[in-house]
Design an enzyme around this catalytic site. Sequence first.
Site, mmCIF file in Angstrom:
data_model
loop_
_atom_site.group_PDB
_atom_site.id
_atom_site.type_symbol
_atom_site.label_atom_id
_atom_site.label_comp_id
_atom_site.label_asym_id
_atom_site.label_seq_id
_atom_site.Cartn_x
_atom_site.Cartn_y
_atom_site.Cartn_z
ATOM 1 N N CYS A 126 0.838 -1.207 0.000
ATOM 2 C CA CYS A 126 0.000 0.000 0.000
ATOM 3 C C CYS A 126 0.875 1.260 0.000
ATOM 4 O O CYS A 126 1.510 1.558 -1.007
ATOM 5 C CB CYS A 126 -0.982 -0.038 1.167
ATOM 6 S SG CYS A 126 -2.376 1.108 0.950
ATOM 7 N N HIS B 267 -3.580 -5.244 0.618
ATOM 8 C CA HIS B 267 -3.049 -5.712 1.902
ATOM 9 C C HIS B 267 -3.115 -7.243 1.978
ATOM 10 O O HIS B 267 -4.151 -7.804 2.344
ATOM 11 C CB HIS B 267 -3.850 -5.103 3.058
ATOM 12 C CG HIS B 267 -3.603 -3.644 3.249
ATOM 13 N ND1 HIS B 267 -2.589 -3.166 4.045
ATOM 14 C CD2 HIS B 267 -4.233 -2.555 2.732
ATOM 15 C CE1 HIS B 267 -2.607 -1.839 4.020
ATOM 16 N NE2 HIS B 267 -3.588 -1.446 3.228
ATOM 17 N N GLU C 217 -1.838 -9.104 4.152
ATOM 18 C CA GLU C 217 -1.846 -9.546 5.545
ATOM 19 C C GLU C 217 -3.248 -9.660 6.134
ATOM 20 O O GLU C 217 -3.453 -10.314 7.168
ATOM 21 C CB GLU C 217 -1.000 -8.593 6.404
ATOM 22 C CG GLU C 217 -1.571 -7.194 6.624
ATOM 23 C CD GLU C 217 -1.240 -6.205 5.519
ATOM 24 O OE1 GLU C 217 -1.282 -4.996 5.786
ATOM 25 O OE2 GLU C 217 -0.953 -6.637 4.385
#
EC number: 6.3.5.2
Length: 516
Positions: free
Chosen positions: A82, A173, A175
């Site tokens: 990001c 993202h 994660e």
Amino acid sequence: MTNVSIIVLDFGSQYTQLIARRLREDKIYCEILPYHTKVADIKAKNPQGIILSGGPSSVYNKDAYEVDQGVYKMDIPVLGICYGMQRIAADFGGSVVRASHHEYGKAELKILNLETNPSPLFKDCDDERIVWMSHSDKVDTLPAGFEPIAVSSNSPYAAIANEEKRIYAMQYHPEVQHSEEGYLMLRNFARNICGVTEKWKMEHFLKEQIKNIRAKVGSGKVLCGLSGGVDSSVVAAMLYEAIGDQLVPVFVDNGLLRKGEREQVEEVFKINLKVPLVVVDARENFLSKLAGVSDPEKKRKIIGHTFIEEFEKEAKKHDGIKFLAQGTLYPDVIESISVNGPSEVIKSHHNVGGLPDWMDFELIEPLRELFKDEVRKIGLELGLPESMINRHPFPGPGLAIRIMGDVNEADLTLLREADVILLDELKASGYYAKTWQAFVVLLNVKSVGVMGDNRTYDNTVCVRVVEAVDGMTATFAHLPHDLLERISRRIINEVDGINRVVYDISSKPPATIEWE
């Protein structure tokens, strides 16, 4: 000190800790450092790769967060996520602009050249995946040497790479749980691109910590406040394994515990683990000071100060204490060195942070490198029972903040009986292990009811059960109606003084998990 395989440079994203957790779940040890960490300090840790996190800043702002440019010259792979992607693009001569269409939420990612010339970042990934976007800026032109390796409906540069320099970047993202195969992309970066082969195991960490504790403590004594919670229990068990009777573990019974809690702690530590636990019965002192106090902040402060008072009295009875053990976890460490400093205080913390000046002890924090799930694994390695290791979080101020208004023995007894019914039913139905936290709140609101042929005017209690990963956010648990009905029926029938049960369907945010 554990060898660091991956370093995450934090630019202030709410998801930064998730990056570390996802890698550690794959037994890859990593650390989070502030974005402004100097390259010399990074090199000292000898990492095999670096990840630049997301963040709220914009790279084109005058005060934008910048990374030490020496990071790109370390000859190790770099992954930007990001803001990290935008930082890389800007640092290498590309352009970043405000996006005309912001992307927040799920987006469909299409991986390019997956069959003909796939990027190692996407090894074993499907060509189309749902990922989580959260950005208002975008890369407008790529820097020289970079190519797109994935696109989305709103971005021709959803992921980019400079394979020669081994620099990769994603606008989404990986994660976050909503990103399908995101964990696989992070693993590919660490294992396939950075070449991390070492596997970080809890048993190795435990052996290393025990050796370090013995070397640090020598012949001194260590004072440890034991609450019966997971963190302090694991710290106490680890210290006893390392230094035996040089440990002075102190359990303060403040009269605000759940039913049978003190007895459980004494059984585990005194009988099962043979730890010489010191139990301080301070129930009368706590309850007398809480009498008539209804403000939640005042209750928390009274409990914190009284705990210190009791801890101080007990500590003075023991000679040769040089160290104080605390159950500090890695999220606490990260927050203390984060981009923006510690978060705004929503509720006062109840831990021992305010010990008196005369207690000039050196701190021992054996869990400061671990996340909560890793602490639980250490606890099992040390022989603590699963019932203690997998228990729900319990606040330091105890039942005092689950009673709306002032605290007294009668209300505590009422609440304990209702609480144990809730927990028994959740365990019997299998929902205790599926939820983050469950408890009963005594509202100190009375309502009219009918029991038999008689009118009642008794207490209302609220049942609160939430699902969460780490407690930072939470949603109420969608329990089966028949289970809720059984819990309500049992509480009303078995606990004298309660005639109504309600269920809290608030999420965090905007509500907090605890009521006070």
